[in-house]
Design a protein around this motif. Structure first.
Motif, PDB file in Angstrom:
ATOM      1  N   VAL A  19      19.590  16.655 -14.072  1.00 56.16           N
ATOM      2  CA  VAL A  19      19.285  15.432 -13.341  1.00 56.16           C
ATOM      3  C   VAL A  19      17.792  15.370 -13.056  1.00 56.16           C
ATOM      4  CG1 VAL A  19      19.848  14.053 -11.305  1.00 56.16           C
ATOM      5  CG2 VAL A  19      21.566  15.596 -12.283  1.00 56.16           C
ATOM      6  N   SER A  20      17.178  14.250 -13.414  1.00 57.17           N
ATOM      7  CA  SER A  20      15.734  14.091 -13.245  1.00 57.17           C
ATOM      8  C   SER A  20      15.427  13.549 -11.861  1.00 57.17           C
ATOM      9  CB  SER A  20      15.173  13.154 -14.314  1.00 57.17           C
ATOM     10  OG  SER A  20      15.738  11.874 -14.155  1.00 57.17           O
ATOM     11  N   THR A  21      15.375  14.429 -10.893  1.00 56.79           N
ATOM     12  CA  THR A  21      15.108  14.057  -9.520  1.00 56.79           C
ATOM     13  C   THR A  21      14.593  15.266  -8.766  1.00 56.79           C
ATOM     14  OG1 THR A  21      16.085  13.237  -7.460  1.00 56.79           O
ATOM     15  CG2 THR A  21      17.487  14.590  -8.860  1.00 56.79           C
ATOM     16  N   ASN A  22      13.847  15.014  -7.695  1.00 54.35           N
ATOM     17  CA  ASN A  22      13.404  16.141  -6.869  1.00 54.35           C
ATOM     18  C   ASN A  22      14.234  16.263  -5.596  1.00 54.35           C
ATOM     19  OD1 ASN A  22      12.503  13.925  -5.516  1.00 54.35           O
ATOM     20  ND2 ASN A  22      10.344  14.482  -5.534  1.00 54.35           N
ATOM     21  N   ILE A  23      15.349  15.497  -5.556  1.00 58.56           N
ATOM     22  CA  ILE A  23      16.247  15.598  -4.393  1.00 58.56           C
ATOM     23  C   ILE A  23      17.665  15.863  -4.850  1.00 58.56           C
ATOM     24  CG2 ILE A  23      14.846  14.249  -2.794  1.00 58.56           C
ATOM     25  CD1 ILE A  23      16.624  11.832  -3.453  1.00 58.56           C
ATOM     26  N   PHE A  24      17.793  16.633  -5.938  1.00 58.87           N
ATOM     27  CA  PHE A  24      19.108  16.934  -6.513  1.00 58.87           C
ATOM     28  C   PHE A  24      20.043  17.532  -5.473  1.00 58.87           C
ATOM     29  CE2 PHE A  24      22.127  18.077  -9.706  1.00 58.87           C
ATOM     30  CZ  PHE A  24      22.579  19.361  -9.414  1.00 58.87           C
ATOM     31  N   SER A  25      19.511  18.363  -4.593  1.00 56.50           N
ATOM     32  CA  SER A  25      20.357  19.129  -3.677  1.00 56.50           C
ATOM     33  C   SER A  25      21.146  18.256  -2.714  1.00 56.50           C
ATOM     34  CB  SER A  25      19.508  20.124  -2.890  1.00 56.50           C
ATOM     35  OG  SER A  25      18.578  19.447  -2.078  1.00 56.50           O
ATOM     36  N   ILE A  26      20.724  17.009  -2.481  1.00 54.13           N
ATOM     37  CA  ILE A  26      21.424  16.188  -1.489  1.00 54.13           C
ATOM     38  C   ILE A  26      22.552  15.371  -2.093  1.00 54.13           C
ATOM     39  CG2 ILE A  26      19.308  16.020  -0.143  1.00 54.13           C
ATOM     40  CD1 ILE A  26      19.205  13.046  -0.933  1.00 54.13           C
ATOM     41  N   TYR A  27      22.630  15.345  -3.426  1.00 58.68           N
ATOM     42  CA  TYR A  27      23.654  14.511  -4.058  1.00 58.68           C
ATOM     43  C   TYR A  27      25.018  15.181  -4.062  1.00 58.68           C
ATOM     44  CZ  TYR A  27      19.910  11.586  -5.911  1.00 58.68           C
ATOM     45  OH  TYR A  27      18.830  10.759  -6.037  1.00 58.68           O
ATOM     46  N   ILE A  28      26.050  14.373  -3.925  1.00 58.45           N
ATOM     47  CA  ILE A  28      27.396  14.801  -4.278  1.00 58.45           C
ATOM     48  C   ILE A  28      27.489  14.650  -5.793  1.00 58.45           C
ATOM     49  CG2 ILE A  28      29.853  14.294  -4.108  1.00 58.45           C
ATOM     50  CD1 ILE A  28      29.250  13.103  -1.321  1.00 58.45           C
ATOM     51  N   MET A  29      27.807  15.742  -6.474  1.00 58.15           N
ATOM     52  CA  MET A  29      27.845  15.742  -7.927  1.00 58.15           C
ATOM     53  C   MET A  29      29.286  15.870  -8.413  1.00 58.15           C
ATOM     54  SD  MET A  29      24.717  15.388  -8.809  1.00 58.15           S
ATOM     55  CE  MET A  29      25.041  15.541 -10.570  1.00 58.15           C
ATOM     56  N   GLY A  30      29.572  15.170  -9.503  1.00 57.81           N
ATOM     57  CA  GLY A  30      30.927  15.227 -10.018  1.00 57.81           C
ATOM     58  C   GLY A  30      30.985  15.152 -11.531  1.00 57.81           C
ATOM     59  N   TRP A  31      32.082  15.657 -12.056  1.00 55.97           N
ATOM     60  CA  TRP A  31      32.430  15.484 -13.468  1.00 55.97           C
ATOM     61  C   TRP A  31      33.655  14.584 -13.545  1.00 55.97           C
ATOM     62  CZ3 TRP A  31      29.431  16.849 -17.396  1.00 55.97           C
ATOM     63  CH2 TRP A  31      28.494  17.865 -17.214  1.00 55.97           C
ATOM     64  N   TYR A  32      33.560  13.566 -14.376  1.00 57.63           N
ATOM     65  CA  TYR A  32      34.656  12.651 -14.645  1.00 57.63           C
ATOM     66  C   TYR A  32      34.962  12.730 -16.139  1.00 57.63           C
ATOM     67  CZ  TYR A  32      33.843  10.473 -10.074  1.00 57.63           C
ATOM     68  OH  TYR A  32      33.707  10.228  -8.731  1.00 57.63           O
TER      69      TYR A  32
ATOM     70  N   THR B 204      20.616  21.182 -11.990  1.00 61.51           N
ATOM     71  CA  THR B 204      21.633  21.210 -13.021  1.00 61.51           C
ATOM     72  C   THR B 204      23.027  21.404 -12.438  1.00 61.51           C
ATOM     73  OG1 THR B 204      20.045  22.124 -14.607  1.00 61.51           O
ATOM     74  CG2 THR B 204      22.366  22.312 -15.172  1.00 61.51           C
ATOM     75  N   LEU B 205      23.946  20.644 -12.985  1.00 62.95           N
ATOM     76  CA  LEU B 205      25.364  20.725 -12.656  1.00 62.95           C
ATOM     77  C   LEU B 205      26.080  21.334 -13.853  1.00 62.95           C
ATOM     78  CD1 LEU B 205      27.730  19.760 -10.721  1.00 62.95           C
ATOM     79  CD2 LEU B 205      27.835  17.733 -12.193  1.00 62.95           C
ATOM     80  N   TYR B 206      27.103  22.147 -13.572  1.00 64.45           N
ATOM     81  CA  TYR B 206      27.860  22.784 -14.641  1.00 64.45           C
ATOM     82  C   TYR B 206      29.353  22.529 -14.473  1.00 64.45           C
ATOM     83  CZ  TYR B 206      23.546  25.521 -15.007  1.00 64.45           C
ATOM     84  OH  TYR B 206      22.228  25.901 -15.124  1.00 64.45           O
ATOM     85  N   LEU B 207      30.061  22.629 -15.604  1.00 64.41           N
ATOM     86  CA  LEU B 207      31.514  22.648 -15.577  1.00 64.41           C
ATOM     87  C   LEU B 207      31.970  23.694 -16.583  1.00 64.41           C
ATOM     88  CD1 LEU B 207      34.061  21.348 -14.319  1.00 64.41           C
ATOM     89  CD2 LEU B 207      34.180  19.909 -16.374  1.00 64.41           C
ATOM     90  N   GLN B 208      32.468  24.808 -16.082  1.00 60.86           N
ATOM     91  CA  GLN B 208      33.043  25.835 -16.942  1.00 60.86           C
ATOM     92  C   GLN B 208      34.505  25.504 -17.170  1.00 60.86           C
ATOM     93  OE1 GLN B 208      31.564  28.572 -18.478  1.00 60.86           O
ATOM     94  NE2 GLN B 208      33.558  28.763 -19.498  1.00 60.86           N
ATOM     95  N   MET B 209      34.867  25.337 -18.423  1.00 63.02           N
ATOM     96  CA  MET B 209      36.218  24.937 -18.772  1.00 63.02           C
ATOM     97  C   MET B 209      36.866  26.042 -19.593  1.00 63.02           C
ATOM     98  SD  MET B 209      35.615  20.913 -19.710  1.00 63.02           S
ATOM     99  CE  MET B 209      34.686  21.275 -21.185  1.00 63.02           C
ATOM    100  N   ASN B 210      37.911  26.629 -19.051  1.00 63.31           N
ATOM    101  CA  ASN B 210      38.645  27.696 -19.728  1.00 63.31           C
ATOM    102  C   ASN B 210      40.072  27.250 -20.021  1.00 63.31           C
ATOM    103  OD1 ASN B 210      36.366  29.384 -19.417  1.00 63.31           O
ATOM    104  ND2 ASN B 210      37.100  30.120 -17.431  1.00 63.31           N
ATOM    105  N   SER B 211      40.732  27.981 -20.911  1.00 57.97           N
ATOM    106  CA  SER B 211      42.135  27.681 -21.256  1.00 57.97           C
ATOM    107  C   SER B 211      42.315  26.203 -21.575  1.00 57.97           C
ATOM    108  CB  SER B 211      43.056  28.095 -20.101  1.00 57.97           C
ATOM    109  OG  SER B 211      42.919  29.467 -19.813  1.00 57.97           O
ATOM    110  N   LEU B 212      41.443  25.691 -22.401  1.00 55.56           N
ATOM    111  CA  LEU B 212      41.463  24.258 -22.708  1.00 55.56           C
ATOM    112  C   LEU B 212      42.740  23.867 -23.436  1.00 55.56           C
ATOM    113  CD1 LEU B 212      37.718  23.843 -23.566  1.00 55.56           C
ATOM    114  CD2 LEU B 212      38.956  22.440 -21.911  1.00 55.56           C
TER     115      LEU B 212
END
Length: 115
Positions: free
Chosen positions: A24-37, A77-85
């Motif tokens: 994410v291109s921002t200097n306030i990343f830490s305040i966001y609620i982040m999600g994966w859809y 950076t936000l991550y999503l580790q996906m196992n047992s797909l």
């Protein structure tokens, strides 16, 4: 303008793993609620996992125990580790950032689970 760029999607066999990333291109990343859809063909977009600024997480029932959402505020950076797909995990996965009226999306990354 804040930009979200996902990566890490691809083709994987059932039972395999992938890790998605969203920068994410921002200097306030830490305040966001982040999600994966995700959105599968012919279906509505659904929330997969979410992580707050205080690192609280929630998951849709179908991925609990298999997926892990995390964030690195130092790397924006936000991550999503996906196992047992499973084949039913096949979809376009989108990164989302929100706070109050702000709501922004990435362009999506395709995840295909197939043998």
């Amino acid at each position: 303008q804040v930009q979200l760029v996902e990566s890490g999607g691809g083709l994987v066999q059932p039972g395999g793993s992938l890790r998605l990333s969203c920068v994410v291109s921002t200097n306030i990343f830490s305040i966001y609620i982040m999600g994966w859809y995700r959105q599968a063909p012919g279906k509505q977009r659904e929330l997969v996992a979410q992580i707050t600024s205080s690192y609280d997480t929630n998951y849709t029932d179908s991925v609990k125990g298999r997926f892990t959402i995390s964030r690195n505020n130092a790397k924006n950076t936000l991550y999503l580790q996906m196992n047992s797909l499973k084949p039913e995990d096949t979809a376009v996965y989108y990164c989302n950032a929100k706070r109050r009226q702000f709501d922004s999306w990435g362009q999506g990354t395709q995840v295909t689970v197939s043998s």
